[in-house]
Scaffold this motif. Structure first.
Motif, PDB file in Angstrom:
ATOM      1  N   PRO A  52       0.802  -1.230   0.000  1.00  0.00           N
ATOM      2  CA  PRO A  52       0.000   0.000   0.000  1.00  0.00           C
ATOM      3  C   PRO A  52       0.832   1.276   0.000  1.00  0.00           C
ATOM      4  N   ILE A  53       2.052   1.199   0.558  1.00  0.00           N
ATOM      5  CA  ILE A  53       2.954   2.355   0.514  1.00  0.00           C
ATOM      6  C   ILE A  53       3.274   2.679  -0.940  1.00  0.00           C
ATOM      7  N   PHE A  54       3.647   1.644  -1.674  1.00  0.00           N
ATOM      8  CA  PHE A  54       3.953   1.837  -3.091  1.00  0.00           C
ATOM      9  C   PHE A  54       2.691   2.156  -3.893  1.00  0.00           C
ATOM     10  N   ALA A  55       1.521   1.681  -3.417  1.00  0.00           N
ATOM     11  CA  ALA A  55       0.265   1.990  -4.109  1.00  0.00           C
ATOM     12  C   ALA A  55      -0.022   3.479  -4.066  1.00  0.00           C
TER      13      ALA A  55
ATOM     14  N   GLY B  90       7.002   4.206   6.043  1.00  0.00           N
ATOM     15  CA  GLY B  90       6.763   2.825   5.640  1.00  0.00           C
ATOM     16  C   GLY B  90       7.986   2.190   5.011  1.00  0.00           C
ATOM     17  N   LEU B  91       8.691   2.956   4.181  1.00  0.00           N
ATOM     18  CA  LEU B  91       9.911   2.438   3.565  1.00  0.00           C
ATOM     19  C   LEU B  91      10.999   2.212   4.620  1.00  0.00           C
ATOM     20  N   LEU B  92      11.027   3.090   5.629  1.00  0.00           N
ATOM     21  CA  LEU B  92      11.966   2.899   6.733  1.00  0.00           C
ATOM     22  C   LEU B  92      11.664   1.595   7.472  1.00  0.00           C
ATOM     23  N   GLY B  93      10.366   1.302   7.659  1.00  0.00           N
ATOM     24  CA  GLY B  93       9.978   0.043   8.296  1.00  0.00           C
ATOM     25  C   GLY B  93      10.472  -1.158   7.521  1.00  0.00           C
ATOM     26  N   ALA B  94      10.404  -1.079   6.190  1.00  0.00           N
ATOM     27  CA  ALA B  94      10.901  -2.177   5.356  1.00  0.00           C
ATOM     28  C   ALA B  94      12.402  -2.353   5.526  1.00  0.00           C
ATOM     29  N   LEU B  95      13.124  -1.244   5.622  1.00  0.00           N
ATOM     30  CA  LEU B  95      14.577  -1.321   5.822  1.00  0.00           C
ATOM     31  C   LEU B  95      14.914  -1.947   7.173  1.00  0.00           C
ATOM     32  N   ILE B  96      14.105  -1.648   8.187  1.00  0.00           N
ATOM     33  CA  ILE B  96      14.342  -2.235   9.508  1.00  0.00           C
ATOM     34  C   ILE B  96      14.146  -3.751   9.455  1.00  0.00           C
ATOM     35  N   ILE B  97      13.150  -4.197   8.693  1.00  0.00           N
ATOM     36  CA  ILE B  97      12.923  -5.640   8.540  1.00  0.00           C
ATOM     37  C   ILE B  97      14.123  -6.298   7.852  1.00  0.00           C
TER      38      ILE B  97
END
Length: 296
Positions: A113-116, A139-146
């Motif tokens: 949904p971030i990319f949406a 949201g992109l920062l959250g992906a980097l943390i993962i």
């Protein structure tokens, strides 16, 4: 039975929409568990082809009920474009499922949904304000943390999932365009056709004749996934996006439980932290979209 139907019809649309989305999350998590199991012996590209081939068969009764005018109204070019993109993302998703824990695949999938939001700006011409831009960045920062680049070796499956997420996002935005003039089952049905065609050629090169157990399990995955898509579309039709979006994240709970019980997988603390940030960002974006629609 009639009493149950009347009670269901008496529920507010938002409540019914939430329940449909919760059901779709449970179905998708179950689907992922079977894919994870079969993926230990079967090539992910072959799995993606078989899954959508069976899905296309399950949608045949719907196509048989369509009128000629329904086919003429279909935007075949947009369906084909969506199918090609979605097919590429599906193959990457199946590859990710064969390599990384179910919960991590689910958490990274939540970035879609971030990319949406970005895709809506590019394809639909929607304006994005500063607060939503901050949410997208969060949201992109959250992906980097993962993923934790630099702190750990990033698995190719995680990279594949992160590439697939924005492609799925563009697919979702195109689905939004299609549902303005076409029914939900039609959108799901055409997707099954074009993804089957896209995955068929690469599947031929890696083909190994499945065992009877694998055939049965892949047919089951197609059935469950098709039901999941239909439930999700129905939920989105009944309820506001801002209401259904948080319910969609229950899929992470289902995925974590299934991964732990069946495969002894448990997400790291970084997966939980990153997923929480992504969930917060997506929920805020959904809230801002609902506020914007109320002021239109």
């Amino acid at each position: 039975m009639d009493a149950i139907k009347s009670q269901w019809a008496g529920l507010p649309p938002n409540v019914r929409g939430i329940l449909w989305v919760v059901l779709s999350g449970l179905l998708f998590a179950s689907f992922m568990a079977i894919v994870r199991y079969v993926g230990t012996t079967m090539n992910p590209i072959q799995m993606s082809f078989i899954r959508y081939a069976f899905g296309m068969m399950f949608m045949l009764p719907f196509f048989m009920r369509m009128q000629l005018s329904d086919f003429r109204a279909a935007n075949i070019k947009l369906h084909a474009t969506r199918g090609i993109l979605h097919g590429l993302a599906v193959m990457m998703w199946f590859y990710a499922m064969s390599r990384i824990p179910i919960a991590e695949v689910t958490a990274l999938g939540f970035t879609s949904p971030i990319f949406a939001t970005i895709a809506a700006v590019l394809l639909l011409g929607e304006r994005i304000r500063m607060r939503r831009m901050i949410a997208v960045a969060g949201g992109l920062l959250g992906a980097l943390i993962i993923l934790r680049p630099g702190a750990a070796i990033i698995d190719p499956g995680a990279i594949a999932m992160l590439v697939a997420a924005p492609i799925f996002a563009f697919s979702d935005v195109m689905a939004k365009l299609l549902t303005r003039k076409e029914s939900g089952p039609a959108v799901v049905g055409y997707l099954s056709i074009f993804v089957t065609l896209v995955t068929m050629v690469p599947a031929i090169y890696v083909w190994r004749w499945p065992t009877p157990e694998e055939w049965a399990l892949m047919a089951l995955t197609a059935f469950i996934a098709t039901l999941g898509h239909l439930a999700m579309v129905q939920g989105f039709k009944l309820a506001d996006v801002s209401v259904t979006q948080p319910a969609k994240f229950l899929q992470l709970i289902w995925a974590t439980l299934i991964g732990f019980l069946l495969f002894s997988e448990f997400p790291t603390i970084w997966t939980w932290i990153g997923a929480a940030i992504v969930v917060a960002a997506v929920s805020y974006i959904a809230h801002r979209e609902a506020v914007a629609r109320r002021h239109e």
